[in-house]
Design a protein around this motif. Structure first.
Motif, PDB file in Angstrom:
ATOM      1  N   TYR A  71       5.727  -6.140 -11.832  1.00 29.35           N
ATOM      2  CA  TYR A  71       6.691  -6.009 -10.740  1.00 29.35           C
ATOM      3  C   TYR A  71       7.454  -7.296 -10.431  1.00 29.35           C
ATOM      4  O   TYR A  71       8.422  -7.268  -9.681  1.00 29.35           O
ATOM      5  CB  TYR A  71       5.983  -5.528  -9.467  1.00 29.35           C
ATOM      6  N   VAL A  72       7.036  -8.423 -10.962  1.00 32.96           N
ATOM      7  CA  VAL A  72       7.752  -9.682 -10.751  1.00 32.96           C
ATOM      8  C   VAL A  72       8.109 -10.246 -12.116  1.00 32.96           C
ATOM      9  O   VAL A  72       7.398 -10.007 -13.101  1.00 32.96           O
ATOM     10  CB  VAL A  72       6.912 -10.680  -9.924  1.00 32.96           C
ATOM     11  N   ASP A  73       9.223 -10.974 -12.201  1.00 30.61           N
ATOM     12  CA  ASP A  73       9.754 -11.325 -13.520  1.00 30.61           C
ATOM     13  C   ASP A  73       9.551 -12.779 -13.916  1.00 30.61           C
ATOM     14  O   ASP A  73      10.186 -13.253 -14.850  1.00 30.61           O
ATOM     15  CB  ASP A  73      11.241 -10.955 -13.605  1.00 30.61           C
ATOM     16  N   ASP A  74       8.658 -13.510 -13.236  1.00 29.86           N
ATOM     17  CA  ASP A  74       8.430 -14.896 -13.629  1.00 29.86           C
ATOM     18  C   ASP A  74       7.088 -15.349 -13.072  1.00 29.86           C
ATOM     19  O   ASP A  74       6.680 -14.917 -11.991  1.00 29.86           O
ATOM     20  CB  ASP A  74       9.545 -15.808 -13.103  1.00 29.86           C
TER      21      ASP A  74
ATOM     22  N   CYS B  53      -1.906 -11.286 -11.165  1.00 33.22           N
ATOM     23  CA  CYS B  53      -1.948 -12.220 -10.041  1.00 33.22           C
ATOM     24  C   CYS B  53      -0.551 -12.609  -9.572  1.00 33.22           C
ATOM     25  O   CYS B  53      -0.338 -12.849  -8.377  1.00 33.22           O
ATOM     26  CB  CYS B  53      -2.757 -13.455 -10.406  1.00 33.22           C
ATOM     27  N   TYR B  54       0.444 -12.669 -10.489  1.00 33.42           N
ATOM     28  CA  TYR B  54       1.804 -13.000 -10.067  1.00 33.42           C
ATOM     29  C   TYR B  54       2.343 -11.910  -9.130  1.00 33.42           C
ATOM     30  O   TYR B  54       2.959 -12.202  -8.103  1.00 33.42           O
ATOM     31  CB  TYR B  54       2.761 -13.118 -11.257  1.00 33.42           C
ATOM     32  N   ASP B  55       2.129 -10.649  -9.523  1.00 35.12           N
ATOM     33  CA  ASP B  55       2.575  -9.531  -8.687  1.00 35.12           C
ATOM     34  C   ASP B  55       1.917  -9.573  -7.317  1.00 35.12           C
ATOM     35  O   ASP B  55       2.568  -9.380  -6.284  1.00 35.12           O
ATOM     36  CB  ASP B  55       2.222  -8.196  -9.359  1.00 35.12           C
ATOM     37  N   LEU B  56       0.609  -9.795  -7.302  1.00 34.85           N
ATOM     38  CA  LEU B  56      -0.134  -9.784  -6.044  1.00 34.85           C
ATOM     39  C   LEU B  56       0.273 -10.952  -5.155  1.00 34.85           C
ATOM     40  O   LEU B  56       0.384 -10.808  -3.928  1.00 34.85           O
ATOM     41  CB  LEU B  56      -1.633  -9.819  -6.334  1.00 34.85           C
ATOM     42  N   ALA B  57       0.516 -12.116  -5.757  1.00 33.97           N
ATOM     43  CA  ALA B  57       0.974 -13.261  -4.973  1.00 33.97           C
ATOM     44  C   ALA B  57       2.358 -12.999  -4.388  1.00 33.97           C
ATOM     45  O   ALA B  57       2.640 -13.347  -3.234  1.00 33.97           O
ATOM     46  CB  ALA B  57       0.989 -14.518  -5.839  1.00 33.97           C
ATOM     47  N   ALA B  58       3.231 -12.379  -5.183  1.00 33.09           N
ATOM     48  CA  ALA B  58       4.578 -12.084  -4.698  1.00 33.09           C
ATOM     49  C   ALA B  58       4.535 -11.148  -3.500  1.00 33.09           C
ATOM     50  O   ALA B  58       5.221 -11.362  -2.492  1.00 33.09           O
ATOM     51  CB  ALA B  58       5.411 -11.468  -5.820  1.00 33.09           C
ATOM     52  N   LEU B  59       3.725 -10.101  -3.579  1.00 30.46           N
ATOM     53  CA  LEU B  59       3.630  -9.154  -2.469  1.00 30.46           C
ATOM     54  C   LEU B  59       3.056  -9.832  -1.231  1.00 30.46           C
ATOM     55  O   LEU B  59       3.531  -9.609  -0.107  1.00 30.46           O
ATOM     56  CB  LEU B  59       2.766  -7.963  -2.881  1.00 30.46           C
ATOM     57  N   ALA B  60       2.049 -10.678  -1.419  1.00 33.88           N
ATOM     58  CA  ALA B  60       1.475 -11.390  -0.278  1.00 33.88           C
ATOM     59  C   ALA B  60       2.517 -12.284   0.382  1.00 33.88           C
ATOM     60  O   ALA B  60       2.618 -12.343   1.616  1.00 33.88           O
ATOM     61  CB  ALA B  60       0.270 -12.218  -0.722  1.00 33.88           C
TER      62      ALA B  60
ATOM     63  N   ALA C 103      -2.056 -17.521 -10.231  1.00 30.81           N
ATOM     64  CA  ALA C 103      -1.107 -17.787  -9.146  1.00 30.81           C
ATOM     65  C   ALA C 103      -1.656 -17.224  -7.849  1.00 30.81           C
ATOM     66  O   ALA C 103      -2.325 -16.184  -7.839  1.00 30.81           O
ATOM     67  CB  ALA C 103       0.259 -17.171  -9.457  1.00 30.81           C
ATOM     68  N   TRP C 104      -1.392 -17.923  -6.768  1.00 30.55           N
ATOM     69  CA  TRP C 104      -1.759 -17.452  -5.438  1.00 30.55           C
ATOM     70  C   TRP C 104      -0.776 -18.033  -4.437  1.00 30.55           C
ATOM     71  O   TRP C 104       0.149 -18.764  -4.790  1.00 30.55           O
ATOM     72  CB  TRP C 104      -3.205 -17.833  -5.101  1.00 30.55           C
TER      73      TRP C 104
END
Length: 723
Positions: free
Chosen positions: A249-252, A273-280, A353-354
């Motif tokens: 869901y995130v592109d970077d 983890c990138y997707d989850l960090a972005a949503l957070a 990522a977080w």
């Protein structure tokens, strides 16, 4: 007791919101949110379907009352000589009340005007909140105690924030400036539905609200991996991607464009983890002060060389409560290994990522961690919810017995020029191959005869168009999950090359060199391939084919299927490429003049004719949403509505896509918005003019969420990284 009849409720939003259908509910635009002759349709657990969701400003005690007007009727109201009071009730709680209002001298009809309703709570909410679902009205005598009548229930959705949507900068050009998420001038109501509390849920008695909200956010995100959230349009719960830990869901890996609209529909079944960090981070940045400053000072942290994880459940995999190996898709590989001795099948997070936040703005350097990727098996058995510093978090989460990994943290250099890491030479060829889902399915069926289309999604814009076709492809082991085929047809080959470069960079970050598979036959102009993903560029077209396997999947068979699919589709695309000017392209015709003028505070509509063979999505773009704001997607008959927000001249682009070829048809209109007039309208708030000119810091130039101008829907989450 006679029934109190509510004829309509009118709300004037303070901030612009988009609903799930991408319709825009503009700031300052009076909107009928309830009319019994046209009742709103429920959406999710407590939401309202287009366009009945409004975002209002929280107001300090003694400040302006609420911009809510209510018209109703009560047979005996003219007999209430001392006047009346009215209350709006949500979930059996009186939320808003009026002072004493004079009764009408004659007849049953009455109005509660805007600015007469105020919060009924002794302590009005001082925290962002949301009230959605069924409401009713109560009519009281002037004493405010004696109940006279109440209405039937009606549906309404109101959200409250301190200030306008976060406005970046996404790409700061000066060193030391933190990048910030940019909501492009529009709050997406689905973020509020996911994370905002109702006022009665907000703790009282001095409970620190920011740490409480952190915990609420992280438990909500963790819950997306346990069950379908009723406030979404999900068809499945989500889970960590267990072959490579790839994002969807995130592109970077340093943030980027987040596809919130697709997440709400669970278009892809997995996250990383990138997707989850972005949503957070998106959930955190909407907690701002009245000046638009983010209170939690969130930072995206990217960490190389993270290490092995300690036992505990992985996001979306609660059936494995002691997981210490997050990559267990392949047969014979399991989510937990008892060590010592060290097992070679156990793999670490090569990077992670977080998000880090500041629980108390008075101490901005006291940062704590938010991370929903993994819980610990031991207490507290929760995701990282902002209670641990980075060092404490790393000590708890990483397996020190596997060695002391030296974590390295990534920094994003301020980008002044768009560059791409490729030596490819531009071909000048344009796609003319049919890329519609039905055509794609014919190629898939050559390999998987029982395949069917489960879902499609289309993005349209002046920079290009994209179509995503999700295939229910029953592979021999039935464990490989759906196959996602995403085709992005750019207008400029340089954009395709740049986007390919980003996709390639992510895969090289995630996967060691030995995990990248060779390209044995010519495939695209540029190609990168893993066991579950093939991304290639052919001319100005980007093709991405990927899947998310389940535990025990036959990975070699899946890999072979993806390669065969990519080979078929690439040959189809290459065979039909043509020189510029020879491609089939929509040729819409503007009904109005290409240069027009409108008065600030009005709404206007532009129309296209000659719309044969176009796709189902029509999108308008504006160079500056502070001047002209598109009201949402165009209609199938070619009508595009706009709001005239501020004085100025802007370019507006009306964008359509060919139904099969995915080529864009773009019509440019020069629009000048001038002072003068009273905003027009015929008395119905839903057909009146646009919002009055505002100074909200949220109204920044941006593309529409479904626009292909960036070939991404959703919100930017990119952050400058720092230790």
């Amino acid at each position: 007791m006679a029934t109190l009849y509510i004829r309509r409720v009118i709300v004037t939003p303070d901030f612009t919101t988009s609903n799930r259908a991408d319709d825009v509910i503009a700031a300052g635009q009076p909107l009928v949110v309830f009319d019994p002759t046209q009742p709103p349709v429920p959406e999710g657990a407590t939401g309202t379907e287009s366009p009945y969701c409004c975002t209002l400003a929280l107001r300090n005690s003694g400040g302006p009352r609420l911009p809510i007007q209510l018209d109703g009727a009560y047979p005996a109201i003219e007999g209430m000589k001392n006047g009346f009071r009215l209350a709006l009730v949500w979930n059996n709680v009186e939320v808003f009340r009026t002072p004493t209002i004079p009764s009408p001298l004659k007849g049953p009809n009455f109005s509660v005007l805007a600015q007469q309703l105020d919060w009924a709570f002794s302590n009005r909410p001082a925290f962002p909140c949301r009230l959605g679902g069924q409401w009713l009205a109560r009519l009281y005598n002037s004493d405010g105690v004696t109940l006279v009548a109440y209405s039937k229930q009606f549906l309404m959705e109101l959200c409250f924030v301190w200030s306008g949507p976060p406005a970046g900068p996404v790409n700061p050009t000066t060193s030391g400036t933190l990048a910030r998420p940019d909501f492009e001038g529009i709050y997406p109501v689905d973020l509020f539905r996911l994370f905002f509390p109702a006022p009665p849920d907000i703790p009282q008695g001095g409970t620190p609200l920011m740490p409480w909200y952190f915990q609420r956010v992280m438990r909500t995100i963790w819950g997306l991996g346990l069950a379908i959230n009723p406030n979404t349009a999900a068809t499945q719960h989500l889970a960590y991607e267990i072959e490579h830990g790839a994002p969807t869901y995130v592109d970077d890996y340093l943030g980027g464009q987040f596809e919130l609209r697709r997440l709400i529909r669970t278009t892809f079944p997995t996250m990383n983890c990138y997707d989850l960090a972005a949503l957070a981070q998106l959930a955190i940045v909407i907690f701002q002060d009245s000046g638009g400053a983010e209170l939690a000072l969130s930072r995206w942290i990217f960490c190389d060389n993270y290490g092995y994880i300690n036992p505990g459940p992985l996001f979306g995999w609660p059936q494995y409560p002691n997981c210490n190996n997050p990559f267990f898709a392949r047969p014979g590989v399991v989510p937990f290994y008892q060590e010592p001795p060290n097992n070679p099948d156990r793999r670490p997070f090569s990077n992670h990522a977080w998000v880090e936040v500041t629980p108390d703005p008075a101490f901005p350097l006291n940062r704590t961690v938010l991370d929903a990727t993994h819980c610990l098996q031991n207490a507290p058995n929760d995701p990282a919810m902002g209670t641990q510093s980075r060092n404490v978090y790393l000590q708890a989460q990483t397996d020190q017995s596997r060695g002391n990994f030296t974590q390295r943290y990534g920094f994003r250099v301020p980008r002044r020029h768009a560059t791409f890491e490729t030596a490819a030479t531009a071909t000048g060829l344009i796609n003319n191959a049919s890329c519609d889902p039905e055509t794609i399915l014919t190629f898939v069926k050559q390999i998987l005869q029982t395949a069917t289309i489960s879902d499609t999604d289309i993005l349209v814009g002046s920079a290009g168009c994209q179509i995503l076709t999700n295939i229910n492809a029953v592979t021999p082991d039935q464990l490989s999950g759906p196959v996602h085929i995403e085709i992005s047809n750019f207008e400029d080959e340089a954009d395709a090359r740049f986007t390919y470069s980003k996709r390639e960079r992510i895969l090289r970050r995630l996967i060691p060199a030995e995990g990248l598979l060779p390209i044995q036959e010519p495939l695209g102009d540029e190609t990168i391939r893993t066991s579950t993903n093939i991304t290639l560029r052919r001319n100005a077209l980007l093709l991405r084919i990927f899947t998310s396997p389940q535990p025990g999947a036959d990975i070699p068979a899946t890999t072979d299927i993806l390669l065969r699919l990519a080979t078929l589709l690439d040959s189809h695309i290459a065979t039909h490429a043509v020189n510029s000017g020879l491609e089939v392209r929509p040729k819409p015709v503007l009904r109005e003049n290409p240069t027009i003028s409108h008065v600030v505070g009005t709404a206007f509509t532009l129309h296209l004719n000659n719309l044969d063979n176009i796709g189902p999505i029509l999108i308008a773009e504006s160079d500056d949403h502070r001047v002209v704001l598109p009201a949402g997607p165009g209609t199938r008959d070619g009508a595009f509505k706009f709001f005239a927000i501020g004085v100025g001249k802007v370019g507006v682009r009306l964008c359509v896509a060919h139904r099969e070829k995915l080529t864009a048809g773009v019509t440019v209109v020069e629009v000048e918005i001038v002072e003068g007039g009273d905003g027009g309208g015929d008395g119905d708030p839903n057909t009146q003019g646009a919002p009055a000119k505002t100074s909200h810091p949220s109204n920044v130039a941006a593309s529409h969420p479904r626009s292909g101008r960036k070939l991404r829907s959703g919100l930017a989450t990119e952050q400058q990284r720092g230790k």
